[in-house]
Design a protein around this motif. Structure first.
Motif, PDB file in Angstrom:
ATOM      1  N   PHE A   1       6.477  -9.364  11.849  1.00 45.26           N
ATOM      2  CA  PHE A   1       5.182  -9.390  12.281  1.00 45.26           C
ATOM      3  C   PHE A   1       4.926  -8.316  13.504  1.00 45.26           C
ATOM      4  N   ASN A   2       6.021  -7.856  13.827  1.00 42.60           N
ATOM      5  CA  ASN A   2       5.894  -6.544  14.915  1.00 42.60           C
ATOM      6  C   ASN A   2       4.921  -6.580  16.065  1.00 42.60           C
ATOM      7  N   LEU A   3       5.081  -7.800  16.476  1.00 45.92           N
ATOM      8  CA  LEU A   3       4.004  -8.000  17.748  1.00 45.92           C
ATOM      9  C   LEU A   3       4.846  -7.353  18.970  1.00 45.92           C
ATOM     10  N   PHE A   4       4.356  -6.962  20.095  1.00 45.56           N
ATOM     11  CA  PHE A   4       4.873  -6.390  21.156  1.00 45.56           C
ATOM     12  C   PHE A   4       5.445  -7.494  21.995  1.00 45.56           C
ATOM     13  N   ALA A   5       6.889  -7.907  22.055  1.00 49.02           N
ATOM     14  CA  ALA A   5       7.588  -9.020  22.642  1.00 49.02           C
ATOM     15  C   ALA A   5       7.181  -9.258  23.824  1.00 49.02           C
ATOM     16  N   HIS A   6       7.087  -8.250  24.829  1.00 41.98           N
ATOM     17  CA  HIS A   6       6.978  -8.572  25.944  1.00 41.98           C
ATOM     18  C   HIS A   6       5.639  -8.407  26.701  1.00 41.98           C
ATOM     19  N   LYS A   7       4.662  -8.528  25.792  1.00 38.08           N
ATOM     20  CA  LYS A   7       3.181  -8.727  26.077  1.00 38.08           C
ATOM     21  C   LYS A   7       2.606  -9.961  25.635  1.00 38.08           C
ATOM     22  N   THR A   8       1.729 -10.729  26.196  1.00 41.70           N
ATOM     23  CA  THR A   8       1.131 -11.882  25.895  1.00 41.70           C
ATOM     24  C   THR A   8       0.512 -11.714  24.356  1.00 41.70           C
ATOM     25  N   ILE A   9       0.041 -12.977  23.819  1.00 39.31           N
ATOM     26  CA  ILE A   9      -0.529 -12.837  22.558  1.00 39.31           C
ATOM     27  C   ILE A   9      -2.027 -12.275  22.874  1.00 39.31           C
ATOM     28  N   LEU A  10      -2.429 -12.433  23.794  1.00 38.21           N
ATOM     29  CA  LEU A  10      -3.884 -11.706  24.217  1.00 38.21           C
ATOM     30  C   LEU A  10      -3.768 -10.352  24.417  1.00 38.21           C
ATOM     31  N   ASP A  11      -2.458  -9.778  25.260  1.00 36.32           N
ATOM     32  CA  ASP A  11      -2.542  -8.570  25.348  1.00 36.32           C
ATOM     33  C   ASP A  11      -2.375  -7.694  24.133  1.00 36.32           C
ATOM     34  N   ASN A  12      -1.286  -8.253  23.294  1.00 28.20           N
ATOM     35  CA  ASN A  12      -1.090  -7.822  22.016  1.00 28.20           C
ATOM     36  C   ASN A  12      -2.382  -7.456  21.132  1.00 28.20           C
ATOM     37  N   VAL A  13      -3.408  -8.447  21.321  1.00 30.62           N
ATOM     38  CA  VAL A  13      -4.884  -8.111  20.634  1.00 30.62           C
ATOM     39  C   VAL A  13      -5.743  -7.045  21.046  1.00 30.62           C
ATOM     40  N   THR A  14      -5.599  -7.024  22.535  1.00 30.03           N
ATOM     41  CA  THR A  14      -6.551  -6.129  23.230  1.00 30.03           C
ATOM     42  C   THR A  14      -6.098  -4.867  23.350  1.00 30.03           C
ATOM     43  N   LEU A  15      -4.849  -4.644  23.234  1.00 29.46           N
ATOM     44  CA  LEU A  15      -4.165  -3.293  23.467  1.00 29.46           C
ATOM     45  C   LEU A  15      -4.756  -2.261  22.631  1.00 29.46           C
ATOM     46  N   GLY A  16      -4.912  -2.296  21.477  1.00 29.74           N
ATOM     47  CA  GLY A  16      -5.457  -1.278  20.368  1.00 29.74           C
ATOM     48  C   GLY A  16      -7.037  -0.984  20.640  1.00 29.74           C
ATOM     49  N   PRO A  17      -7.722  -2.345  20.854  1.00 26.87           N
ATOM     50  CA  PRO A  17      -9.295  -1.713  21.061  1.00 26.87           C
ATOM     51  C   PRO A  17      -9.405  -1.130  22.400  1.00 26.87           C
ATOM     52  N   ILE A  18      -8.767  -1.386  23.574  1.00 24.74           N
ATOM     53  CA  ILE A  18      -8.644  -0.625  24.776  1.00 24.74           C
ATOM     54  C   ILE A  18      -8.180   0.986  24.628  1.00 24.74           C
ATOM     55  N   LYS A  19      -7.134   0.955  24.169  1.00 29.07           N
ATOM     56  CA  LYS A  19      -6.453   2.268  24.065  1.00 29.07           C
ATOM     57  C   LYS A  19      -7.124   3.380  22.891  1.00 29.07           C
ATOM     58  N   VAL A  20      -7.186   2.658  21.943  1.00 25.28           N
ATOM     59  CA  VAL A  20      -7.743   3.872  20.937  1.00 25.28           C
ATOM     60  C   VAL A  20      -9.308   3.513  20.671  1.00 25.28           C
ATOM     61  N   ARG A  21      -9.714   2.407  20.709  1.00 26.35           N
ATOM     62  CA  ARG A  21     -11.133   2.252  20.475  1.00 26.35           C
ATOM     63  C   ARG A  21     -12.020   2.189  21.885  1.00 26.35           C
ATOM     64  N   LYS A  22     -11.240   2.627  23.059  1.00 27.66           N
ATOM     65  CA  LYS A  22     -11.952   2.859  24.330  1.00 27.66           C
ATOM     66  C   LYS A  22     -13.015   1.730  24.618  1.00 27.66           C
ATOM     67  N   MET A  23     -12.523   0.428  24.354  1.00 29.41           N
ATOM     68  CA  MET A  23     -13.400  -0.814  24.636  1.00 29.41           C
ATOM     69  C   MET A  23     -13.003  -1.213  26.069  1.00 29.41           C
ATOM     70  N   ASP A  24     -13.928  -1.514  26.727  1.00 24.68           N
ATOM     71  CA  ASP A  24     -13.753  -2.074  27.923  1.00 24.68           C
ATOM     72  C   ASP A  24     -12.867  -3.600  28.143  1.00 24.68           C
ATOM     73  N   LYS A  25     -12.137  -3.715  29.104  1.00 25.33           N
ATOM     74  CA  LYS A  25     -11.108  -4.866  29.138  1.00 25.33           C
ATOM     75  C   LYS A  25     -11.839  -6.126  28.651  1.00 25.33           C
ATOM     76  N   LYS A  26     -12.953  -6.451  29.441  1.00 32.33           N
ATOM     77  CA  LYS A  26     -13.715  -7.719  29.292  1.00 32.33           C
ATOM     78  C   LYS A  26     -14.158  -7.867  27.844  1.00 32.33           C
ATOM     79  N   LYS A  27     -14.600  -6.911  27.287  1.00 24.76           N
ATOM     80  CA  LYS A  27     -15.169  -6.798  26.040  1.00 24.76           C
ATOM     81  C   LYS A  27     -14.153  -7.049  24.947  1.00 24.76           C
ATOM     82  N   ALA A  28     -12.940  -6.443  25.077  1.00 27.62           N
ATOM     83  CA  ALA A  28     -11.719  -6.622  24.321  1.00 27.62           C
ATOM     84  C   ALA A  28     -11.495  -7.891  24.435  1.00 27.62           C
ATOM     85  N   GLU A  29     -11.384  -8.448  25.484  1.00 27.91           N
ATOM     86  CA  GLU A  29     -10.754  -9.877  25.704  1.00 27.91           C
ATOM     87  C   GLU A  29     -11.696 -10.796  25.103  1.00 27.91           C
TER      88      GLU A  29
END
Ligand code: ADP
Ligand code: MG
Length: 251
Positions: free
Chosen positions: A97-125
């Motif tokens: 599954f390759n999830l990031f073990a030390h991040k929550t499920i929510l953070d696992n899903v928001t990380l890419g949109p925030i870092k790569v797509r430059k989405m703001d945190k609230k929108k990403a959440e």
């Protein structure tokens, strides 16, 4: 402009004349494969036939020697920023599954949109919550991967890929590492995506899924595409001895 596919779809992934070697091993031999927008192509074949290598090459996790791959009309870039963007257009879900073990499920899903797509945190959440709901794990948002079952983790991995709003999703044996009772919950999410029109390339040994969800079945052996047919054609009337042999072992 590329020619439409045989059923009239606009081509989204076009692989042509693709060759790749690992040293002396000719792992992909003159691969030609067009996947239309909204099409679901299931890739079948014995272990070692090059299915994972093909997926990894389409996602540019692997280099190739000759041929070309275009995604939505754009050739695959070799490196740099455009490569990161390309990878974002091509979602990939692996057996592990390759999830990031030390991040929550929510953070696992928001990380890419925030870092790569430059989405703001609230929108990403907000997006992440919607996607977690869609794959049925919204109650687990604040947990860590190890607290979830394998089936739940794989559904999170799908949500994480979808959060990047990919044009195509690649699945490489997404249920092979799961306990049997969890396989269907993941296949159901994938069937839902297929119905909603997601373009998908799926490597799987789940023949029921292939019959139900595939628009086309591609059969690979020894680095070659030997058959490219509708599921009915392939399962009822395989043309090559390799495919007949494969089906006799798996069905
Ligand atoms: P499949 O997914 O169909 O089982 P793979 O794409 O994983 O097949 O592998 C195809 C062939 O390439 C196999 O013979 C495998 O041993 C070989 N192979 C895969 N990855 C590598 C690598 N990184 N280096 C060398 N050989 C590899
Ligand atoms: Mg594989």
């Amino acid at each position: 402009m590329t020619q439409p596919t045989s059923d009239g779809r606009d081509p989204l992934v076009v692989v042509s004349g693709l060759n790749k070697h690992y040293g002396d091993l000719h792992v992909l031999k003159d691969i030609n494969l067009t996947v239309g927008r909204g099409e679901v192509v299931v890739v079948l074949g014995p272990s070692g036939s090059g299915k994972s290598t093909l997926c990894r090459t389409i996602n540019r996790l692997e280099t190739f020697e000759d041929g070309s791959i275009t995604i939505d009309g754009k050739p695959l870039p070799q490196e740099g920023k455009s490569l990161a963007e390309l990878r974002a257009d091509v979602g990939m879900v692996f057996q592990s599954f390759n999830l990031f073990a030390h991040k929550t499920i929510l953070d696992n899903v928001t990380l890419g949109p925030i870092k790569v797509r430059k989405m703001d945190k609230k929108k990403a959440e907000e997006l992440a919550q919607q996607l977690l709901q869609r794959v049925g794990v919204e109650k687990q948002a604040n947990k860590y991967p190890a607290q979830l079952s394998g089936g739940q983790q794989q559904r999170v991995a799908i949500a994480r890929s979808l959060a990047m709003q990919p044009k195509v999703m690649l699945f490489d044996e997404p249920t092979s590492a799961l306990d049997p009772e969890m396989i269907n919950e993941v296949l159901d999410v994938m069937s839902g995506l297929a119905k909603e029109g997601m373009t998908m390339i799926v490597v799987t040994h789940e023949m029921g899924f292939a019959r139900r969800a595939a628009d086309r079945v591609v059969f690979m052996a020894d680095g070659e595409i030997l058959e490219d047919a509708t599921p009915e054609e392939f399962f009822n009337n395989p043309r090559t001895d390799r495919a007949k042999d494969f089906l006799s072992k798996i069905l």
